[in-house]
Design a protein around this motif. Structure first.
Motif, PDB file in Angstrom:
ATOM      1  N   GLU A  36      -2.487  24.827   6.998  1.00  0.00           N
ATOM      2  CA  GLU A  36      -1.378  24.272   6.239  1.00  0.00           C
ATOM      3  C   GLU A  36      -0.862  23.024   6.939  1.00  0.00           C
ATOM      4  O   GLU A  36      -0.874  22.944   8.160  1.00  0.00           O
ATOM      5  CB  GLU A  36      -0.250  25.298   6.108  1.00  0.00           C
ATOM      6  CG  GLU A  36       0.990  24.804   5.402  1.00  0.00           C
ATOM      7  CD  GLU A  36       0.803  24.455   3.940  1.00  0.00           C
ATOM      8  OE1 GLU A  36      -0.273  23.945   3.554  1.00  0.00           O
ATOM      9  OE2 GLU A  36       1.727  24.673   3.156  1.00  0.00           O
ATOM     10  N   LYS A  37      -0.422  22.066   6.140  1.00  0.00           N
ATOM     11  CA  LYS A  37       0.166  20.829   6.667  1.00  0.00           C
ATOM     12  C   LYS A  37       1.652  20.846   6.360  1.00  0.00           C
ATOM     13  O   LYS A  37       2.056  21.055   5.220  1.00  0.00           O
ATOM     14  CB  LYS A  37      -0.489  19.604   6.035  1.00  0.00           C
ATOM     15  CG  LYS A  37       0.078  18.310   6.553  1.00  0.00           C
ATOM     16  CD  LYS A  37      -0.606  17.104   5.950  1.00  0.00           C
ATOM     17  CE  LYS A  37       0.006  15.837   6.533  1.00  0.00           C
ATOM     18  NZ  LYS A  37      -0.630  14.642   6.004  1.00  0.00           N
ATOM     19  N   PHE A  38       2.456  20.634   7.403  1.00  0.00           N
ATOM     20  CA  PHE A  38       3.902  20.587   7.271  1.00  0.00           C
ATOM     21  C   PHE A  38       4.354  19.155   7.506  1.00  0.00           C
ATOM     22  O   PHE A  38       3.899  18.514   8.447  1.00  0.00           O
ATOM     23  CB  PHE A  38       4.576  21.500   8.307  1.00  0.00           C
ATOM     24  CG  PHE A  38       4.264  22.960   8.122  1.00  0.00           C
ATOM     25  CD1 PHE A  38       5.038  23.744   7.288  1.00  0.00           C
ATOM     26  CD2 PHE A  38       3.210  23.545   8.788  1.00  0.00           C
ATOM     27  CE1 PHE A  38       4.760  25.086   7.117  1.00  0.00           C
ATOM     28  CE2 PHE A  38       2.926  24.894   8.636  1.00  0.00           C
ATOM     29  CZ  PHE A  38       3.700  25.660   7.796  1.00  0.00           C
ATOM     30  N   GLU A  39       5.259  18.678   6.671  1.00  0.00           N
ATOM     31  CA  GLU A  39       5.799  17.336   6.835  1.00  0.00           C
ATOM     32  C   GLU A  39       7.248  17.433   7.298  1.00  0.00           C
ATOM     33  O   GLU A  39       8.015  18.253   6.786  1.00  0.00           O
ATOM     34  CB  GLU A  39       5.717  16.553   5.531  1.00  0.00           C
ATOM     35  CG  GLU A  39       4.307  16.215   5.135  1.00  0.00           C
ATOM     36  CD  GLU A  39       4.243  15.297   3.921  1.00  0.00           C
ATOM     37  OE1 GLU A  39       5.247  14.624   3.626  1.00  0.00           O
ATOM     38  OE2 GLU A  39       3.189  15.277   3.296  1.00  0.00           O
ATOM     39  N   ILE A  40       7.582  16.591   8.270  1.00  0.00           N
ATOM     40  CA  ILE A  40       8.946  16.523   8.776  1.00  0.00           C
ATOM     41  C   ILE A  40       9.331  15.057   8.837  1.00  0.00           C
ATOM     42  O   ILE A  40       8.717  14.285   9.584  1.00  0.00           O
ATOM     43  CB  ILE A  40       9.060  17.153  10.176  1.00  0.00           C
ATOM     44  CG1 ILE A  40       8.656  18.613  10.128  1.00  0.00           C
ATOM     45  CG2 ILE A  40      10.466  16.993  10.715  1.00  0.00           C
ATOM     46  CD1 ILE A  40       8.685  19.293  11.463  1.00  0.00           C
ATOM     47  N   LYS A  41      10.301  14.683   8.088  1.00  0.00           N
ATOM     48  CA  LYS A  41      10.757  13.287   8.093  1.00  0.00           C
ATOM     49  C   LYS A  41      11.760  13.086   9.229  1.00  0.00           C
ATOM     50  O   LYS A  41      12.473  14.014   9.623  1.00  0.00           O
ATOM     51  CB  LYS A  41      11.415  12.935   6.749  1.00  0.00           C
ATOM     52  CG  LYS A  41      10.479  13.106   5.576  1.00  0.00           C
ATOM     53  CD  LYS A  41       9.332  12.122   5.650  1.00  0.00           C
ATOM     54  CE  LYS A  41       8.425  12.298   4.454  1.00  0.00           C
ATOM     55  NZ  LYS A  41       7.193  11.619   4.554  1.00  0.00           N
ATOM     56  N   ASP A  42      11.792  11.885   9.746  1.00  0.00           N
ATOM     57  CA  ASP A  42      12.762  11.485  10.768  1.00  0.00           C
ATOM     58  C   ASP A  42      12.651  12.295  12.062  1.00  0.00           C
ATOM     59  O   ASP A  42      13.654  12.622  12.693  1.00  0.00           O
ATOM     60  CB  ASP A  42      14.201  11.569  10.231  1.00  0.00           C
ATOM     61  CG  ASP A  42      14.386  10.725   8.989  1.00  0.00           C
ATOM     62  OD1 ASP A  42      13.746   9.655   8.907  1.00  0.00           O
ATOM     63  OD2 ASP A  42      15.138  11.141   8.100  1.00  0.00           O
ATOM     64  N   MET A  43      11.439  12.662  12.445  1.00  0.00           N
ATOM     65  CA  MET A  43      11.244  13.368  13.708  1.00  0.00           C
ATOM     66  C   MET A  43      10.003  12.790  14.369  1.00  0.00           C
ATOM     67  O   MET A  43       8.938  12.752  13.772  1.00  0.00           O
ATOM     68  CB  MET A  43      11.084  14.874  13.464  1.00  0.00           C
ATOM     69  CG  MET A  43      11.258  15.719  14.702  1.00  0.00           C
ATOM     70  SD  MET A  43      11.050  17.501  14.403  1.00  0.00           S
ATOM     71  CE  MET A  43      12.694  17.976  13.960  1.00  0.00           C
ATOM     72  N   ASP A  44      10.134  12.339  15.602  1.00  0.00           N
ATOM     73  CA  ASP A  44       9.014  11.749  16.337  1.00  0.00           C
ATOM     74  C   ASP A  44       8.085  12.829  16.867  1.00  0.00           C
ATOM     75  O   ASP A  44       8.458  14.000  16.997  1.00  0.00           O
ATOM     76  CB  ASP A  44       9.529  10.902  17.502  1.00  0.00           C
ATOM     77  CG  ASP A  44      10.279   9.667  17.026  1.00  0.00           C
ATOM     78  OD1 ASP A  44       9.977   9.191  15.915  1.00  0.00           O
ATOM     79  OD2 ASP A  44      11.157   9.189  17.764  1.00  0.00           O
TER      80      ASP A  44
END
Length: 151
Positions: A36-44
């Protein structure tokens, strides 16, 4: 005629290398991997690595590999309480604003026996069975909850 003979001889080899999927479960060469691919915006990336490690470190059934590579978290799941898994290998690849999880070598306990997940999900030709058991859905939801970073 020689082309037909060549195609007839090579077809079993080509069909053996096919990839099949059932939801997040992927089968290739008679081996099942949950991914599974998880996306997290605004996190380095370094923050994602720390968040994944911190979340998994809190679970008593997670064992990290001794040697960790940069931006990869890997280890083993050993007897998680909420699933039928006895042992499974995991790898988390950290990407830009997200991460990909792959769980492989899944050994589960069913009917008081330990067996690879492939035994209950795949046919002899490497394709998924038509009606997978309910525990496959339970395993899928458990892995989603385990690896999803809660912000």
């Amino acid at each position: 005629m020689p082309i037909r003979l060549l195609f007839f001889c090579l077809f079993p080899l080509v069909s053996y290398a096919q990839t099949f999927s059932y939801g997040r479960f992927v089968a290739r060469n008679h081996a099942v991997v949950w991914t599974e691919k998880f996306e997290i915006k605004d996190m380095d990336e370094p923050i994602i690595v720390d968040a994944v490690k911190e979340q998994l470190r809190g679970k008593e059934y997670v064992r990290f590999d001794t040697l960790q590579q940069h931006e990869i978290v890997s280890g083993w799941l050993i007897n998680p309480h909420a699933s039928s898994i006895v042992k499974a290998r995991f790898r988390v690849d950290i990407l830009y604003e997200g991460y990909v999880v792959a769980v492989s070598e899944i050994i589960e306990s069913a009917l008081n026996k330990e067996a690879p997940l492939e035994n209950c999900l795949l046919k002899s030709d490497g394709r998924f069975i038509e009606n997978p058991p309910k525990r496959a859905e339970t395993l899928d939801s458990f892995l989603i909850k385990l690896f999803e970073i809660k912000q």
